[in-house]
Design a protein around this motif. Structure first.
Motif, PDB file in Angstrom:
ATOM      1  N   VAL A  40       0.834  -1.203   0.000  1.00  0.00           N
ATOM      2  CA  VAL A  40       0.000   0.000   0.000  1.00  0.00           C
ATOM      3  C   VAL A  40       0.866   1.249   0.000  1.00  0.00           C
ATOM      4  CG1 VAL A  40      -1.669   1.326   1.349  1.00  0.00           C
ATOM      5  CG2 VAL A  40      -1.953  -1.130   1.100  1.00  0.00           C
ATOM      6  N   ARG A  41       1.952   1.207   0.738  1.00  0.00           N
ATOM      7  CA  ARG A  41       2.819   2.387   0.862  1.00  0.00           C
ATOM      8  C   ARG A  41       3.436   2.778  -0.482  1.00  0.00           C
ATOM      9  NH1 ARG A  41       7.342   3.396   5.446  1.00  0.00           N
ATOM     10  NH2 ARG A  41       6.414   5.377   5.861  1.00  0.00           N
ATOM     11  N   THR A  42       3.771   1.798  -1.312  1.00  0.00           N
ATOM     12  CA  THR A  42       4.405   2.105  -2.589  1.00  0.00           C
ATOM     13  C   THR A  42       3.391   2.475  -3.665  1.00  0.00           C
ATOM     14  OG1 THR A  42       4.419  -0.231  -3.198  1.00  0.00           O
ATOM     15  CG2 THR A  42       6.404   0.650  -2.139  1.00  0.00           C
ATOM     16  N   GLY A  43       2.108   2.174  -3.428  1.00  0.00           N
ATOM     17  CA  GLY A  43       1.080   2.542  -4.401  1.00  0.00           C
ATOM     18  C   GLY A  43       0.598   3.965  -4.172  1.00  0.00           C
ATOM     19  N   ASN A  44      -0.175   4.458  -5.104  1.00  0.00           N
ATOM     20  CA  ASN A  44      -0.672   5.826  -5.011  1.00  0.00           C
ATOM     21  C   ASN A  44      -2.172   5.891  -4.807  1.00  0.00           C
ATOM     22  OD1 ASN A  44       1.861   7.034  -5.373  1.00  0.00           O
ATOM     23  ND2 ASN A  44       1.730   6.747  -7.578  1.00  0.00           N
ATOM     24  N   ASN A  45      -2.800   4.781  -4.420  1.00  0.00           N
ATOM     25  CA  ASN A  45      -4.248   4.756  -4.260  1.00  0.00           C
ATOM     26  C   ASN A  45      -4.605   5.060  -2.804  1.00  0.00           C
ATOM     27  OD1 ASN A  45      -6.968   4.181  -4.076  1.00  0.00           O
ATOM     28  ND2 ASN A  45      -6.845   2.408  -5.441  1.00  0.00           N
ATOM     29  N   PRO A  46      -5.216   6.212  -2.521  1.00  0.00           N
ATOM     30  CA  PRO A  46      -5.558   6.554  -1.128  1.00  0.00           C
ATOM     31  C   PRO A  46      -6.597   5.619  -0.528  1.00  0.00           C
ATOM     32  CG  PRO A  46      -6.416   8.207  -2.652  1.00  0.00           C
ATOM     33  CD  PRO A  46      -5.573   7.266  -3.449  1.00  0.00           C
TER      34      PRO A  46
END
Length: 124
Positions: A72-78
């Motif tokens: 989750v941290r590396t993705g950009n989806n809030p």
């Protein structure tokens, strides 16, 4: 989650001089807040008894808690980040919708699906 007897069998195979796992460092990965071992036609007590936490090896296991979801941290989806935070709070027992240890499902925690194709497109 593996049945504790599997891990205990590996321990007996490797054990030397009363050292667990023969002194070898073994890394177990898993989340005890998720799935217990499945015992066909077993009771909840059977499932808890089959868990590694019920093993004699538990006293020799050092737990390390990982609390950052790197995917989750590396993705950009809030939305992914919010969902991950909710899961951690539920597991820690600090989520505000807990009542007497039980989660009250609110609409934002549920996924409403109209059809099988909609479900497939929602999770892919």
């Amino acid at each position: 989650m593996a049945h504790r007897k599997v891990v205990e069998a590996v321990d007996r195979s490797l054990r030397q001089n009363d050292r667990s796992m023969g002194g070898i460092t073994v890394l177990f990965c898993g989340d005890f807040r998720q799935t217990l071992p499945v015992i066909p036609q077993g009771t909840r007590a059977d499932e808890v008894g089959a868990c590694l936490k019920s093993s004699y090896l538990r006293r020799d296991i050092q737990s390390v808690l990982l609390t950052i979801n790197m995917r989750v941290r590396t993705g950009n989806n809030p939305d992914d980040r919010q969902f991950s935070d909710k899961l951690l709070k539920i597991g820690e027992g600090t989520y505000p919708q807990l009542h007497q240890g039980k989660l009250i499902l609110t609409p934002e925690l549920c996924c409403i699906v109209q059809s099988q194709p909609h479900l497939i497109s929602s999770v892919t």
